[in-house]
Design a protein around this motif. Structure first.
Motif, PDB file in Angstrom:
ATOM      1  N   ASN A   1      12.417  -6.254   2.817  1.00 53.79           N
ATOM      2  CA  ASN A   1      13.768  -6.677   3.153  1.00 53.79           C
ATOM      3  C   ASN A   1      14.487  -7.323   1.969  1.00 53.79           C
ATOM      4  O   ASN A   1      15.418  -8.078   2.126  1.00 53.79           O
ATOM      5  CB  ASN A   1      13.762  -7.604   4.357  1.00 53.79           C
ATOM      6  CG  ASN A   1      13.085  -8.923   4.051  1.00 53.79           C
ATOM      7  OD1 ASN A   1      12.779  -9.209   2.879  1.00 53.79           O
ATOM      8  ND2 ASN A   1      12.831  -9.696   5.073  1.00 53.79           N
ATOM      9  N   GLY A   2      14.030  -7.080   0.766  1.00 51.50           N
ATOM     10  CA  GLY A   2      14.729  -7.593  -0.430  1.00 51.50           C
ATOM     11  C   GLY A   2      14.139  -8.886  -0.921  1.00 51.50           C
ATOM     12  O   GLY A   2      13.665  -8.969  -2.048  1.00 51.50           O
ATOM     13  N   SER A   3      14.120  -9.932  -0.093  1.00 55.63           N
ATOM     14  CA  SER A   3      13.589 -11.221  -0.544  1.00 55.63           C
ATOM     15  C   SER A   3      12.116 -11.375  -0.187  1.00 55.63           C
ATOM     16  O   SER A   3      11.445 -12.246  -0.694  1.00 55.63           O
ATOM     17  CB  SER A   3      14.388 -12.358   0.089  1.00 55.63           C
ATOM     18  OG  SER A   3      14.109 -12.396   1.474  1.00 55.63           O
ATOM     19  N   GLY A   4      11.619 -10.560   0.694  1.00 48.47           N
ATOM     20  CA  GLY A   4      10.218 -10.658   1.073  1.00 48.47           C
ATOM     21  C   GLY A   4       9.712  -9.347   1.647  1.00 48.47           C
ATOM     22  O   GLY A   4      10.454  -8.379   1.762  1.00 48.47           O
ATOM     23  N   LEU A   5       8.433  -9.359   1.961  1.00 48.54           N
ATOM     24  CA  LEU A   5       7.827  -8.156   2.516  1.00 48.54           C
ATOM     25  C   LEU A   5       7.317  -8.444   3.913  1.00 48.54           C
ATOM     26  O   LEU A   5       6.921  -9.563   4.220  1.00 48.54           O
ATOM     27  CB  LEU A   5       6.634  -7.716   1.662  1.00 48.54           C
ATOM     28  CG  LEU A   5       6.856  -7.406   0.188  1.00 48.54           C
ATOM     29  CD1 LEU A   5       5.527  -7.052  -0.462  1.00 48.54           C
ATOM     30  CD2 LEU A   5       7.841  -6.257   0.026  1.00 48.54           C
ATOM     31  N   ASP A  46       7.829  -0.658  -4.646  1.00 51.23           N
ATOM     32  CA  ASP A  46       7.071   0.595  -4.712  1.00 51.23           C
ATOM     33  C   ASP A  46       5.584   0.414  -4.478  1.00 51.23           C
ATOM     34  O   ASP A  46       4.798   1.255  -4.881  1.00 51.23           O
ATOM     35  CB  ASP A  46       7.288   1.299  -6.060  1.00 51.23           C
ATOM     36  CG  ASP A  46       8.763   1.426  -6.395  1.00 51.23           C
ATOM     37  OD1 ASP A  46       9.532   1.596  -5.418  1.00 51.23           O
ATOM     38  OD2 ASP A  46       9.128   1.335  -7.573  1.00 51.23           O
ATOM     39  N   LYS A  47       5.175  -0.701  -3.854  1.00 51.19           N
ATOM     40  CA  LYS A  47       3.742  -0.846  -3.587  1.00 51.19           C
ATOM     41  C   LYS A  47       3.506  -0.637  -2.096  1.00 51.19           C
ATOM     42  O   LYS A  47       4.240  -1.150  -1.249  1.00 51.19           O
ATOM     43  CB  LYS A  47       3.254  -2.251  -3.993  1.00 51.19           C
ATOM     44  CG  LYS A  47       3.162  -2.439  -5.501  1.00 51.19           C
ATOM     45  CD  LYS A  47       1.837  -1.926  -6.019  1.00 51.19           C
ATOM     46  CE  LYS A  47       1.732  -2.256  -7.499  1.00 51.19           C
ATOM     47  NZ  LYS A  47       0.531  -1.668  -8.091  1.00 51.19           N
TER      48      LYS A  47
END
Ligand SMILES: Nc1ncnc2c1ncn2[C@@H]1O[C@H](COP(=O)(O)OP(=O)(O)OP(=O)(O)O)[C@@H](O)[C@H]1O
Ligand SMILES: [Mg+2]
Lengths: 266, 359
Positions: free
Chosen positions: B256-260, B278-279
């Motif tokens: 979400n941009g700031s976190g996963l 990309d992970k």
């Protein structure tokens, strides 16, 4: 260790060894105070032979020999100590350099070479370069064979001093020289003094090399004693020997106390 | 507090001991800067190159490559006695033949300071470390803690620009060590001298430092304040070395941009701070004290083991998939005595507790 005493034959063996080691010395010391001129029969206590050594007809000869011995021992021990200190610093603080093990062997080789070989070689060396034999040749030869004796206690001491002390001194703005002068040298001092005393005694006592390289008419105490003994053993030789023994004992005692003082300080 | 002018700068320093087949890399491209007036700590396990780096700063070791700058001036060519840097050595290296006062005055004398100035400074330094009464003693007549103070006073006396301290507290017992931590920090603030402090003790580092550089195997891992290092470790090594943590190999579900959003175990999904574009998989760290143990059946687990630590208890719990998780709970929170090995329980992770790590 305490069990050692229980072995059968321990006591007789000990006494036998002690007699072998010290009886001759004891006899020399005792008979130097003998009244009679005999070296086997006791004739009562007297200082007559000491008077003979210090004030008799041969007093001048012995005095000159004693002065030579002292001057040579003093100078040779001093030079050897300075050289040995530098050598120890190079070997133990100089990092690694080419020929380090060779240098180590060279410093200590004189301990292994038979003295008579050194004596002959030194004599040939002086003759071949046309060096006039005399006090100076004795001194040079003594400096050379004293170096390893001075080196051993100095290097042993330096080995026990961590490099941190000099680094701390340099960290506190001391130049290399001042770090050595103000920190390392005081810490090495017991070793340096012990090395000096050992070299002094070795030089004072040397006969073989001295006899080869001394010029005609120049005597040190050992060569003078040898010369006198050749004409028959007289009690005044015992008096001189006892005096020399006392000087040696004095120096060994001094070096023992210096060492103990050094160990206490650290 | 430190202001942000740079005092000491380490620029891409490499150090290789030996040559050819015997070559050992002690430092590998280490770069960081230490601020003016800062309490800076080098932290890392034994053999990671801390002492080597300190010796390079002091001038006892040369760099293989790179530079050391002090207030913009290259230090690399200066010998130790020309650097306005002093060291408190790990074994103190007090001069055994000099008294305490003579030890402390040594640096001032080498700098050619006047007699009166030296005497005053020595008295000040001895007062600072509470050793006024010991001035005439020899180092061998002092306790380990007192020797440590003399070493500190001796290094501080010339008022260096930077003070280097190589594990100065490691030889002291726990109580004295804890006391000296506070005192060292206080002395640093009073004198305003930049301290570079070396330790392998993470608690020591966390409690004293303005900033910490974490090292491992000759490489710099992370530089930051104690909070940054602890709360937002950059990689697996830092997270694991500083404090205790749970490390999970997680699947990335969305970004979400700031976190996963990650799945750390089957049925256990949560938001993790940090980003790894990309992970598909990533490592996630969650501190034991940020996980709560309870019985509300959010994420069911079984208690495996209890480790009593005095103020806290560690609960080792096993998730359904077999993953072991360590939970830390204070012993006054009502959890005490509620769980025994074999009991069913549940865990929940506090928001913001999960951190994405670079491996
Ligand atoms: N003079 C040297 N010659 C060869 N290798 C060395 C030398 N000094 C250090 N090393 C090596 O460099 C690495 C880093 O050593 P260093 O002393 O800097 O570690 P450290 O982080 O201070 O460890 P510790 O916490 O145990 O003091 C080690 O692997 C060590 O073996
Ligand atoms: Mg170290």
């Amino acid at each position: 260790m305490s069990n050692l005493k229980r072995y059968p034959g321990f006591l007789p063996m000990t006494i036998f060894c002690l007699i072998l080691l010290y009886a001759p010395l004891l006899i020399v010391m005792v008979y130097s105070f003998n009244e009679s001129a005999s070296i086997t029969r006791w004739g009562g206590f007297s200082l007559v032979w000491y008077r003979d050594v210090f004030f008799g007809i041969e007093a001048a000869k012995y005095k000159a020999a004693a002065w030579n011995s002292l001057i040579i021992a003093m100078s040779a021990a001093s030079c050897a100590t300075v050289i040995a200190t530098c050598a120890a610093l190079a070997m133990l603080r100089g990092g690694s350099f080419t020929g380090k093990s060779a240098s180590f062997a060279l410093i200590n080789l004189p301990l292994m070479v038979p003295e008579i070989v050194t004596a002959v070689a030194t004599l040939i060396f002086f003759s071949s370069i046309g060096f006039q034999r005399g006090l100076l040749t004795i001194l040079v030869a003594h400096i050379v064979f004293c170096i390893p004796f001075a080196y051993l206690p100095i290097a042993a001491r330096l080995q026990g001093i961590e490099a941190h002390y000099e680094q701390a001194a340099m960290d506190l703005y001391a130049s290399r020289w001042r770090a050595f002068r103000l920190v390392l040298m005081p810490l090495m001092m017991p070793g340096i003094i012990a090395g000096f005393l050992l070299a002094f005694i070795i030089s004072l006592d040397d006969f073989i090399i001295t006899n080869f390289v001394k010029g005609a008419g120049i005597e040190t105490l050992p060569t003078a004693i040898f010369g006198a003994v050749k004409q028959g053993i007289k009690p005044d030789i015992m008096a001189i020997s006892t005096c020399m023994l006392m000087v040696s004992v004095l120096f060994v005692t001094a070096s023992y106390f210096v060492n103990r003082l050094g160990n206490q300080n650290n | 507090m430190a202001n942000l002018a740079t005092a000491l700068e380490i620029v891409a320093v490499d150090k290789v001991f030996g040559t050819g087949a015997n070559a050992a890399i002690a430092l590998n491209k280490v770069s960081f800067s230490v601020h003016d007036n800062e309490f800076f700590t080098l932290l890392g396990p034994s053999g990671c190159g801390k002492t080597t780096l300190l010796r390079i700063m002091a001038g006892f070791e040369t760099v293989t490559d790179g530079d050391v700058m002090l207030y913009g001036k290259r230090l690399s060519d200066l010998p130790p006695d020309k650097r306005p840097i002093n060291t408190v050595f790990q074994n103190y290296a007090l001069f055994p033949h000099l008294s305490v006062a003579e030890n402390v005055s040594f640096g001032l004398q080498m700098l050619g300071r006047g007699k009166a100035e030296t005497a005053k400074r020595v008295a000040d330094m001895l007062r600072l470390v509470h050793l006024e009464a010991m001035a005439d003693r020899k180092p061998s007549q002092l306790s380990g803690g007192q020797q440590q103070r003399v070493a500190l006073a001796r290094a501080l006396a010339p008022a260096p620009k930077v003070l280097l301290l190589d594990e100065p507290l490691s030889a002291l017992d726990l109580k004295l060590r804890q006391h000296m931590r506070i005192e060292l920090k206080q002395i640093q603030q009073e004198t305003g001298i930049t301290f570079i402090f070396v330790t392998h003790d993470q608690e020591e580092a966390l409690s004293m430092s303005d900033r910490i550089a974490v090292m491992s195997a000759g490489q710099l891992q992370q530089v930051g304040s104690a909070e940054e290092i602890y709360e937002a470790p950059k990689n697996r090594f830092v997270a694991d070395f500083i404090g205790e943590t749970n490390l999970f190999d997680a699947d990335v579900i969305s970004n979400n941009g700031s976190g996963l959003r990650v799945r750390i175990a089957p049925g256990m999904e949560l938001e993790a701070d940090g980003n790894r574009p990309d992970k598909r998989e990533t490592c996630v760290s969650i501190r034991p004290e940020r996980i709560v143990i309870g019985t509300d059946e959010t994420v069911p687990c079984v208690v495996d083991k209890l480790v009593y630590l005095g103020t806290d208890t560690h609960y080792h719990v096993r998730l359904g998939c077999g993953t072991l998780v360590v939970v830390r709970a204070q012993n006054d929170q009502g959890t005490k005595g509620r769980f025994a090995p074999g009991d069913a329980a549940s865990i929940s992770v506090a928001p913001g507790a999960a951190k994405v790590l670079v491996d």
